[in-house]
Design an enzyme around this catalytic site. Sequence first.
Site, mmCIF file in Angstrom:
data_model
loop_
_atom_site.group_PDB
_atom_site.id
_atom_site.type_symbol
_atom_site.label_atom_id
_atom_site.label_comp_id
_atom_site.label_asym_id
_atom_site.label_seq_id
_atom_site.Cartn_x
_atom_site.Cartn_y
_atom_site.Cartn_z
ATOM 1 N N GLN A 140 0.782 -1.210 -0.072
ATOM 2 C CA GLN A 140 -0.076 0.031 -0.010
ATOM 3 C C GLN A 140 0.841 1.322 -0.043
ATOM 4 O O GLN A 140 1.626 1.507 0.957
ATOM 5 C CB GLN A 140 -0.820 0.006 1.294
ATOM 6 C CG GLN A 140 -1.783 1.085 1.575
ATOM 7 C CD GLN A 140 -2.396 1.189 2.652
ATOM 8 O OE1 GLN A 140 -2.321 0.456 3.629
ATOM 9 N NE2 GLN A 140 -4.056 1.734 2.626
ATOM 10 N N TYR A 164 0.661 4.681 0.465
ATOM 11 C CA TYR A 164 -0.168 5.943 0.802
ATOM 12 C C TYR A 164 0.635 6.694 1.890
ATOM 13 O O TYR A 164 1.120 7.859 1.391
ATOM 14 C CB TYR A 164 -1.446 5.547 2.002
ATOM 15 C CG TYR A 164 -2.551 5.241 1.411
ATOM 16 C CD1 TYR A 164 -2.745 4.521 0.116
ATOM 17 C CD2 TYR A 164 -3.670 4.901 2.337
ATOM 18 C CE1 TYR A 164 -4.016 4.196 -0.325
ATOM 19 C CE2 TYR A 164 -4.905 4.479 1.508
ATOM 20 C CZ TYR A 164 -5.042 4.079 0.220
ATOM 21 O OH TYR A 164 -6.071 3.763 -0.363
ATOM 22 N N SER A 165 1.247 6.408 2.845
ATOM 23 C CA SER A 165 1.859 7.457 3.558
ATOM 24 C C SER A 165 3.145 7.825 3.060
ATOM 25 O O SER A 165 3.872 7.274 2.440
ATOM 26 C CB SER A 165 2.359 6.728 5.295
ATOM 27 O OG SER A 165 1.218 6.426 5.698
ATOM 28 N N GLU A 190 -10.314 -2.246 5.089
ATOM 29 C CA GLU A 190 -9.284 -2.730 6.121
ATOM 30 C C GLU A 190 -9.992 -3.170 7.250
ATOM 31 O O GLU A 190 -9.284 -3.851 7.988
ATOM 32 C CB GLU A 190 -8.230 -1.664 6.187
ATOM 33 C CG GLU A 190 -7.271 -2.014 6.760
ATOM 34 C CD GLU A 190 -6.050 -0.822 6.807
ATOM 35 O OE1 GLU A 190 -5.048 -1.305 6.946
ATOM 36 O OE2 GLU A 190 -6.654 0.558 6.935
ATOM 37 N N GLU A 200 -5.292 9.252 16.947
ATOM 38 C CA GLU A 200 -5.688 10.824 16.874
ATOM 39 C C GLU A 200 -6.615 10.922 15.815
ATOM 40 O O GLU A 200 -7.676 11.605 16.000
ATOM 41 C CB GLU A 200 -4.394 11.911 16.830
ATOM 42 C CG GLU A 200 -3.628 11.730 18.045
ATOM 43 C CD GLU A 200 -2.624 10.538 18.388
ATOM 44 O OE1 GLU A 200 -2.128 10.267 19.545
ATOM 45 O OE2 GLU A 200 -2.550 9.772 17.388
#
Length: 374
Positions: free
Chosen positions: A122, A124-125, A240, A359
């Site tokens: 993946q 993404y980050s 997910e 968060e």
Amino acid sequence: MSLREQARAWLEENLRGEFAGARGLGGPGREHEGHELRQAWERHLGRHGWTCLGWPERYGGRAASLADQVAFHEEYARAGAPARVGLIGEGLVGPTILEFGTDEQKDRFLPPIRRGEELWCQGYSEPEAGSDLANVQTRARLEGGEWVITGQKVWTSLAHVADWCFVLCRTEEGSRRHRGLSYLLVPMNRPGVEVRPIVQLTGTSEFNEVFFDGARTAAGNILGAPGDGWRVAMATLGHERGASTLGQQLGFARELDAVIATARRTGAATDPVLRDRLVRAWLELRIMRLNALRTMRPDPGPEVSIAKLYWSEWHRRLGELAQAVQGRAGLACDPDGLNELQRLYLFSRADTIYAGSSEIQRNIIAERTLGLPR
């Protein structure tokens, strides 16, 4: 015979012989264990119809109900079967392709996932776009019938063994935040793709940095329309939180059993404060299961963030409890390396960060489930 009974019988019969040594291998913090054997097991599952159970029959699945999918994952965990190496393909990008892909994309990408032949990661980050995913800066432009990708991804699980990566990147010049993003399917074995493992607290390296320096993928390897990547990416994150979480909880139960056994052996169970923490962990694990069953549905919404927040914070506390019941012995490493409870403590620190930090999950619950202002 129910699917649960079929799965139980098949697993008992097949986790023998060449796969007897696969029992218990892998999992978070231990993905380095027996990768080749686990990949062979993945292909074995595919040949016998035990991957992608919820997919339509047209694409090799069984169109299994959520209840049957839960039953399989529970039996899989109960049998001590090895951690799946194809989970990102089956659980994340596969359902996303089913939802957004063209017929050509479905025919190209779904069969190798179901057969356990192609592994995914993946993308993404990024260094400046972790929890704030809308700040993605990796860019792609169309050039000669291909997307040319430049940028960096980080904390990319299993990128070092993946064949493909689904990459969220910016394809509209000057776009900001959620606009102008696209969801590309990118081969990992091409020029311009570099993978650098990240050494974790546990000493293992299942997370990676991935650098794209003019990496290319075909123009047709885009899910959804150009600029619609945010919607596609959010759909992936919804998948997910699927039926496999019920199997995950059986793994948690085994870890809790090990913590309790250690507390009895070391005498920590006689400490009233530690005994209270053990009882609380036992109760909260049952609440976790009940909540998962209560919220399980084919089209998960933002309320699934409650489950992610709950289990990741619970697991982090279990890691801390694992260290507490070991006493001073937990502070020293054996010459052979970390013991299982030490590994649990160190790796569970990551649980509240990956797959959406605690968060961010609290923000999603507040804004999208409770309707509170930003």
